[in-house]
Design a protein around this motif. Structure first.
Motif, mmCIF file in Angstrom:
data_model
loop_
_atom_site.group_PDB
_atom_site.id
_atom_site.type_symbol
_atom_site.label_atom_id
_atom_site.label_comp_id
_atom_site.label_asym_id
_atom_site.label_seq_id
_atom_site.Cartn_x
_atom_site.Cartn_y
_atom_site.Cartn_z
ATOM 1 N N ASN A 5 0.807 -1.221 0.000
ATOM 2 C CA ASN A 5 0.000 0.000 0.000
ATOM 3 C C ASN A 5 0.839 1.268 0.000
ATOM 4 N N VAL A 6 2.148 1.132 0.127
ATOM 5 C CA VAL A 6 3.038 2.292 0.134
ATOM 6 C C VAL A 6 3.351 2.693 -1.309
ATOM 7 N N VAL A 7 3.208 3.992 -1.600
ATOM 8 C CA VAL A 7 3.499 4.509 -2.933
ATOM 9 C C VAL A 7 4.885 5.135 -2.929
ATOM 10 N N VAL A 8 5.702 4.756 -3.909
ATOM 11 C CA VAL A 8 7.032 5.339 -4.072
ATOM 12 C C VAL A 8 6.898 6.548 -4.993
ATOM 13 N N HIS A 9 7.251 7.722 -4.485
ATOM 14 C CA HIS A 9 7.164 8.955 -5.258
ATOM 15 C C HIS A 9 8.553 9.293 -5.802
ATOM 16 N N THR A 37 8.826 17.987 -10.974
ATOM 17 C CA THR A 37 9.507 19.038 -10.210
ATOM 18 C C THR A 37 9.299 18.821 -8.720
ATOM 19 N N ALA A 38 10.205 19.387 -7.947
ATOM 20 C CA ALA A 38 10.065 19.327 -6.490
ATOM 21 C C ALA A 38 8.825 20.086 -6.048
ATOM 22 N N GLN A 39 8.539 21.203 -6.700
ATOM 23 C CA GLN A 39 7.385 22.005 -6.319
ATOM 24 C C GLN A 39 6.077 21.252 -6.544
ATOM 25 N N SER A 40 5.979 20.534 -7.665
ATOM 26 C CA SER A 40 4.749 19.775 -7.923
ATOM 27 C C SER A 40 4.558 18.676 -6.882
ATOM 28 N N PHE A 41 5.667 18.108 -6.403
ATOM 29 C CA PHE A 41 5.551 17.101 -5.346
ATOM 30 C C PHE A 41 5.112 17.740 -4.037
ATOM 31 N N ALA A 45 2.204 16.691 -1.266
ATOM 32 C CA ALA A 45 2.822 15.958 -0.150
ATOM 33 C C ALA A 45 1.936 15.911 1.083
ATOM 34 N N GLY A 46 1.163 16.971 1.313
ATOM 35 C CA GLY A 46 0.318 17.011 2.498
ATOM 36 C C GLY A 46 -0.755 15.944 2.514
ATOM 37 N N GLY A 47 -1.112 15.421 1.355
ATOM 38 C CA GLY A 47 -2.141 14.390 1.285
ATOM 39 C C GLY A 47 -1.595 12.976 1.273
ATOM 40 N N ILE A 48 -0.279 12.824 1.354
ATOM 41 C CA ILE A 48 0.330 11.495 1.320
ATOM 42 C C ILE A 48 0.384 10.919 2.734
ATOM 43 N N LEU A 71 9.779 19.673 3.392
ATOM 44 C CA LEU A 71 8.934 18.581 3.877
ATOM 45 C C LEU A 71 8.981 18.508 5.394
ATOM 46 N N ARG A 72 10.179 18.609 5.929
ATOM 47 C CA ARG A 72 10.328 18.543 7.388
ATOM 48 C C ARG A 72 9.616 19.719 8.064
ATOM 49 N N ALA A 73 9.785 20.923 7.500
ATOM 50 C CA ALA A 73 9.184 22.117 8.096
ATOM 51 C C ALA A 73 7.665 22.057 8.079
ATOM 52 N N SER A 74 7.106 21.406 7.064
ATOM 53 C CA SER A 74 5.643 21.330 6.951
ATOM 54 C C SER A 74 5.058 20.123 7.675
ATOM 55 N N GLY A 75 5.916 19.297 8.265
ATOM 56 C CA GLY A 75 5.442 18.125 8.990
ATOM 57 C C GLY A 75 5.054 16.968 8.090
ATOM 58 N N HIS A 76 5.564 16.960 6.850
ATOM 59 C CA HIS A 76 5.192 15.923 5.890
ATOM 60 C C HIS A 76 6.383 15.055 5.500
ATOM 61 N N MET A 77 7.350 14.955 6.402
ATOM 62 C CA MET A 77 8.535 14.153 6.110
ATOM 63 C C MET A 77 8.163 12.687 5.965
ATOM 64 N N MET A 78 8.819 11.999 5.052
ATOM 65 C CA MET A 78 8.604 10.575 4.835
ATOM 66 C C MET A 78 9.951 9.936 4.530
#
Length: 213
Positions: A5-9, A37-41, A45-48, A71-78
């Motif tokens: 169930n894990v998606v590789v981005h 692009t990094a921006q499109s990701f 990212a918040g919905g992953i 990602l880290r600053a927004s709390g969406h690190m993976m």
């Protein structure tokens, strides 16, 4: 949760690189999504909730280190893997300091990238499982009455029943009754298990009102 169930981005500005890596991972049994692009990701990212990241280090819009910082600053690190070119080792180390679990130098073998991604997927799976477990504990905590939460707070602080009773203005026997009730609601088989359940949860920050005492 199953690792399936894990998606590789995959984040890489080169279409050929994205396509070839996506194909390799697809035939290796991974679910894959690509981003140019990094921006499109970052925009998604918040919905992953169950993903890991493979990103190139050098990209025109935003480098991989900055992507990890955001990602880290927004709390969406993976769990994240950074792919680097020759001479990028210092930046790769910076990426590790910002949360990357691995960096892989180009050119790399299929076996190397697949094994690294498998570790990232396993880590993502364990993190999701852990968060689901914490949410189950939060649900049980929300079922406690206000008085049961007060007794629980004292128990977690290591206070004896007599001292909890004194602070709450009730008898030690009443504390025992509340303690037995909350143990049942929390599905804890022992005091040690109860403490382990709640030690990393802020009891005062739970959503929803507690029930009546």
């Amino acid at each position: 949760m199953s690792s399936a169930n894990v998606v590789v981005h995959i984040v890489d500005d080169e279409e050929a690189v994205r396509s070839s890596l996506a194909f390799l991972l697809d035939v290796s049994g991974f679910a894959v999504r690509t981003h140019a692009t990094a921006q499109s990701f970052l925009e998604v990212a918040g919905g992953i909730r169950n993903g890991c990241l493979v990103t190139d280090l050098r990209m025109p819009d935003m480098d991989g280190v900055e992507l990890l910082r955001r990602l880290r600053a927004s709390g969406h690190m993976m769990p994240s893997i950074v792919v680097t070119g020759h001479g990028d080792v210092q930046m790769a180390v910076e990426a590790m300091k910002n949360g990357a679990i691995d960096f892989i130098e180009k050119p790399f073998s299929n076996e190397t990238i697949v094994e690294s991604i498998r570790r990232a997927v396993d880590l993502a799976t364990s993190q999701v499982d852990a968060e689901q477990g914490r949410e189950r504990v939060r649900d049980r905590l929300r079922s406690l009455s206000e008085r049961e939460r007060q007794v629980l707070a004292g128990v977690v602080d290591g206070l004896p029943n007599k001292l909890i009773a004194g602070e709450l203005g009730i008898s030690p026997r009443t504390v025992e009754v509340y303690r037995a009730a909350l143990m049942g609601k929390m599905q804890a088989r022992s005091l040690a298990e109860l403490v382990r359940m709640v030690m990393d949860i802020d009891l005062s920050a739970l959503d929803g009102p507690a029930g009546a005492p």
